[in-house]
Design a protein around this motif. Sequence first.
Motif, PDB file in Angstrom:
ATOM      1  N   ILE A 167      42.423  33.597  47.848  1.00 42.58           N
ATOM      2  CA  ILE A 167      42.785  32.412  48.626  1.00 42.58           C
ATOM      3  C   ILE A 167      41.819  32.277  49.800  1.00 42.58           C
ATOM      4  O   ILE A 167      41.663  33.208  50.590  1.00 42.58           O
ATOM      5  N   ARG A 185      51.632  30.208  46.270  1.00 40.98           N
ATOM      6  CA  ARG A 185      51.443  28.776  46.078  1.00 40.98           C
ATOM      7  C   ARG A 185      51.333  28.070  47.417  1.00 40.98           C
ATOM      8  O   ARG A 185      50.433  27.246  47.636  1.00 40.98           O
ATOM      9  N   ARG A 243      48.023  28.738  49.098  1.00 37.81           N
ATOM     10  CA  ARG A 243      46.911  28.008  48.456  1.00 37.81           C
ATOM     11  C   ARG A 243      46.902  26.526  48.832  1.00 37.81           C
ATOM     12  O   ARG A 243      45.858  25.889  48.827  1.00 37.81           O
ATOM     13  N   GLU A 244      48.071  25.954  49.163  1.00 38.40           N
ATOM     14  CA  GLU A 244      48.185  24.517  49.390  1.00 38.40           C
ATOM     15  C   GLU A 244      47.985  24.087  50.847  1.00 38.40           C
ATOM     16  O   GLU A 244      47.714  22.930  51.096  1.00 38.40           O
ATOM     17  N   ARG A 291      41.234  29.959  52.999  1.00 35.79           N
ATOM     18  CA  ARG A 291      41.755  28.956  53.918  1.00 35.79           C
ATOM     19  C   ARG A 291      41.365  29.364  55.337  1.00 35.79           C
ATOM     20  O   ARG A 291      41.225  30.550  55.633  1.00 35.79           O
TER      21      ARG A 291
END
Length: 65
Positions: A56, A31, A34-35, A58
Amino acid sequence: MAAYAAPGAGTLHVVATPIGNLEDVTLRALRVLREVRLIAAEDTRRTRVLLRAHGIERPLERLDD
């Protein structure tokens, strides 16, 4: 262990990553990954494998100091 910068100003999350099996990562770690806006890791090759395995995407930067 890898360090990850969070989206909030001045916020840093340190997330432990699995040494062996990629499925040993926690739901909380996924989590957070992902944020965040940016992921900084000592070993970007292994981190990239972990991120791809869990879908994911990023920005990833090397952090070795």
